[in-house]
Design a protein around this motif. Sequence first.
Motif, PDB file in Angstrom:
ATOM      1  N   ILE A 194     -16.474  18.882  19.431  1.00  0.00           N
ATOM      2  CA  ILE A 194     -16.516  18.508  18.018  1.00  0.00           C
ATOM      3  C   ILE A 194     -17.957  18.376  17.546  1.00  0.00           C
ATOM      4  CG2 ILE A 194     -15.841  16.731  16.349  1.00  0.00           C
ATOM      5  CD1 ILE A 194     -13.507  16.051  18.221  1.00  0.00           C
ATOM      6  N   GLY A 195     -18.847  18.007  18.466  1.00  0.00           N
ATOM      7  CA  GLY A 195     -20.244  17.806  18.105  1.00  0.00           C
ATOM      8  C   GLY A 195     -20.586  16.355  17.878  1.00  0.00           C
ATOM      9  N   LEU A 196     -19.877  15.455  18.557  1.00  0.00           N
ATOM     10  CA  LEU A 196     -20.136  14.027  18.461  1.00  0.00           C
ATOM     11  C   LEU A 196     -20.894  13.543  19.688  1.00  0.00           C
ATOM     12  CD1 LEU A 196     -17.928  14.292  16.241  1.00  0.00           C
ATOM     13  CD2 LEU A 196     -17.056  12.082  17.007  1.00  0.00           C
ATOM     14  N   PRO A 197     -21.623  12.441  19.564  1.00  0.00           N
ATOM     15  CA  PRO A 197     -22.299  11.879  20.740  1.00  0.00           C
ATOM     16  C   PRO A 197     -21.285  11.395  21.775  1.00  0.00           C
ATOM     17  CG  PRO A 197     -23.007  10.799  18.704  1.00  0.00           C
ATOM     18  CD  PRO A 197     -21.873  11.678  18.346  1.00  0.00           C
ATOM     19  N   ALA A 198     -21.761  11.203  22.991  1.00  0.00           N
ATOM     20  CA  ALA A 198     -20.899  10.665  24.036  1.00  0.00           C
ATOM     21  C   ALA A 198     -20.398   9.280  23.637  1.00  0.00           C
ATOM     22  CB  ALA A 198     -21.660  10.592  25.357  1.00  0.00           C
ATOM     23  N   ALA A 199     -19.201   8.959  24.067  1.00  0.00           N
ATOM     24  CA  ALA A 199     -18.596   7.678  23.716  1.00  0.00           C
ATOM     25  C   ALA A 199     -19.294   6.521  24.428  1.00  0.00           C
ATOM     26  CB  ALA A 199     -17.117   7.695  24.071  1.00  0.00           C
ATOM     27  N   ASP A 200     -19.367   5.391  23.755  1.00  0.00           N
ATOM     28  CA  ASP A 200     -19.815   4.140  24.358  1.00  0.00           C
ATOM     29  C   ASP A 200     -18.560   3.397  24.797  1.00  0.00           C
ATOM     30  OD1 ASP A 200     -20.732   1.654  25.029  1.00  0.00           O
ATOM     31  OD2 ASP A 200     -21.872   1.322  23.188  1.00  0.00           O
ATOM     32  N   VAL A 201     -18.174   3.594  26.031  1.00  0.00           N
ATOM     33  CA  VAL A 201     -16.877   3.107  26.502  1.00  0.00           C
ATOM     34  C   VAL A 201     -16.784   1.592  26.409  1.00  0.00           C
ATOM     35  CG1 VAL A 201     -15.276   3.129  28.446  1.00  0.00           C
ATOM     36  CG2 VAL A 201     -16.747   5.099  28.029  1.00  0.00           C
ATOM     37  N   VAL A 206      -5.891  -1.830  17.754  1.00  0.00           N
ATOM     38  CA  VAL A 206      -7.217  -1.238  17.961  1.00  0.00           C
ATOM     39  C   VAL A 206      -7.706  -1.732  19.314  1.00  0.00           C
ATOM     40  CG1 VAL A 206      -9.577  -1.073  17.113  1.00  0.00           C
ATOM     41  CG2 VAL A 206      -7.665  -1.157  15.489  1.00  0.00           C
ATOM     42  N   GLN A 207      -7.819  -0.801  20.259  1.00  0.00           N
ATOM     43  CA  GLN A 207      -8.036  -1.177  21.646  1.00  0.00           C
ATOM     44  C   GLN A 207      -9.346  -0.606  22.190  1.00  0.00           C
ATOM     45  OE1 GLN A 207      -6.037  -3.396  23.245  1.00  0.00           O
ATOM     46  NE2 GLN A 207      -5.142  -3.526  21.187  1.00  0.00           N
ATOM     47  N   PRO A 208      -9.896  -1.263  23.224  1.00  0.00           N
ATOM     48  CA  PRO A 208     -11.110  -0.723  23.860  1.00  0.00           C
ATOM     49  C   PRO A 208     -10.853   0.681  24.405  1.00  0.00           C
ATOM     50  CG  PRO A 208     -10.645  -2.951  24.622  1.00  0.00           C
ATOM     51  CD  PRO A 208      -9.440  -2.507  23.855  1.00  0.00           C
ATOM     52  N   LEU A 209     -11.873   1.500  24.317  1.00  0.00           N
ATOM     53  CA  LEU A 209     -11.720   2.882  24.756  1.00  0.00           C
ATOM     54  C   LEU A 209     -11.427   2.976  26.252  1.00  0.00           C
ATOM     55  CD1 LEU A 209     -11.859   5.634  23.347  1.00  0.00           C
ATOM     56  CD2 LEU A 209     -14.230   5.821  24.102  1.00  0.00           C
ATOM     57  N   ASP A 210     -11.784   1.943  27.003  1.00  0.00           N
ATOM     58  CA  ASP A 210     -11.595   2.053  28.449  1.00  0.00           C
ATOM     59  C   ASP A 210     -10.165   1.765  28.888  1.00  0.00           C
ATOM     60  OD1 ASP A 210     -11.561  -0.658  28.000  1.00  0.00           O
ATOM     61  OD2 ASP A 210     -13.180  -1.150  29.402  1.00  0.00           O
TER      62      ASP A 210
END
Length: 690
Positions: free
Chosen positions: A599-606, A578-582
């Motif tokens: 998809i209709g999801l909020p923007a990612a919190d990188v 499980v890794q950081p999105l960045d």
Amino acid sequence: MTVLKDRLRHTLYQVLRAGFRVLPLSDGQRDRLRGRFMDRHADWVPPPPRGRAGTAAGSQPYRPLQRADEPAIGHVPYRSEPLPETLPATLVAFYLPQFHPIAQNDAWWGKGFTEWRNVTRALPQFEGHVQPRLPADLGFYDLRNPQVMRDQAALAREYGIGAFCFYYYWFSGTTLLETPLRQWLADDSIDFPFCLCWANENWARRWDGRSEDILIGQQHSAEDDIAFIAHIADYLRDRRALKVDGKPMLLVYRPHLLPDARATGERWRTWCRDNGVGEIHLAYVQGFERPDPREIGFDAAVEFPPNMSNPRSLTADQYLINPAFEGDVRDWRELAAEIAARPLPEYPLYPGVNPGWDNEARRSGRGRVYLHASPRGYRDWLSTTIHQRLAPVPASKKLVFINAWNEWAEGAVLEPDVRLGHAYLDATRQALRAPVVVAAPVRPCVVIHAWYLDILAELLADLQRAALPWRVIITTTADKHDGVAKAVAQAGLTAQIEVFPNHGRDILPFLHVAERLYQEGEQVVLKLHTKRSTHRQDGEEWRRELTGRLMDADRAPRLFEAFVADPDLGLIAPEGHVQPLDYYWGANERNVGALLSQIGLPAADVSNDTFVAGSMFWVRLSALRPLLDTHLAPSSFDLEAGQVDGTQAHALERVISLVVGYAGARTQTAAEVLGLPFEDGQPYQYARKG
């Protein structure tokens, strides 16, 4: 190069909008055109979009468009299934008779105009905007052919629709689009109920009934009231007329446009009593007004979503294709949830549902679009309406109105289309059945994408050692099918082998299978693939670490039992992966952002969000529903070219855990579920941050 792509994209949009065709170029022609363009337009700057991408959008890779002419993930073919012996409600679908030429439309819009001209001119305005919407089984029909309406009635009946509500266009003695309705009336072999809805607005060039640029207007009067009811009396007398408590039903679209709606109703009732029709059941449509119908002398009201609701705007979240887009984008899911939860008022009201809305076809570049509609979302809304909202209503008054059967230019359609087939009709039939109570999962499914067959044999051996009652599904390409079948036979297992093109890596085949398994009622899936990572020296170690932490014999049964015991558990990831999105964010940032918007999801919190590297995990299928309900097109996945990052498949890998969280489910690592100690503070050895 990015400037070139943006400029060509904008130019292509304008060319298509003007009605021209685009022919392919040879490689030599393309190279010469590219060089000539860069010489002449090196200083061109694309106009800034209004959407989420902002002024930075032009600096990122551009995702392929969603194609409207291909079956998407979740396409449902025609299938014959029984309806409940006793239907819990009568479903009435609004029906537009605009699909044939008439003299007036020839004069106003050009020779041969029908609604199909609007439908086919629509273009996508932002990424994930599926336009045009194209008919499937019934084709681009012409309602002058009586067989069309026979086929429509048969199809509607088979899927649980109980009646059509035909829009009726009367303008002080002039009727428009009535020919198909008169043909229906004359053909007694069409054994299907119907009613009329008088669309008593002005007919305006903007398709909105307003007073600007009127093509033919209404002249309401007492004399016109009598002329109208006398003209439609044959419909009211017909044996197939939809009745409520024995009274033929008549709808008025906008009663507040009548000088005195109560007086009009009384004239109609008196005329019908005196002329052999009898009592009528008079209702109005809650599209613009919402009075108690009894206050205006009517018997009932009819809900008409999406009108009378105002979900939040999503316009600023879109990645625009047309920089000049001036439309309005709303969230259909909020519309459905809000209306489904409304208590019925004290006055008689027939609730309404809506399978979607997008009138871009009628208002080029200025459409009102309700995003994130889906067949399952529509099914749930309709099911809640039938089995909960209407629960206290007497059986004779359990009517639900659906907007609509065939509003193709407004994106409100139950008829089969190319992209999703019979999905909305199938959802209609499902909603009529009693809601299914979801029990605890009884077996795990495993979906393996097999590319390297020697590794497949290794995975099958691991499955056997886990000693679970697996349902095994293996996806592969056609040329590897026989090798997969041989490996399965040698392992002594039973498996379903699904063949897909070499497209979308392991991700696209998994989505196809996950959609089908979810529809079949399966709940928990272990996703695996024969990962080799030939671009890395430690690819074998990477795969064995992933699979071992998910399916070792002492782990797999306990991980499955965790899903049985905890309905909020959505995804189990292999610890350490499980890794950081960045990680590798630069090549994926825009693709992930556009995909989340779609998809209709909020923007990612990188800085804080994570993803499961390697795309192997256990998952509860209901936690993937926001993704499955997006019905991605296969063509949105990149063609295989040995890419190691930056593709649609890589973007999907990064949004899975975000989807699970949005669905209200929890992600844990296998070590956390099993209560095993694990320290994950070291840099990820199988990839570098960049």
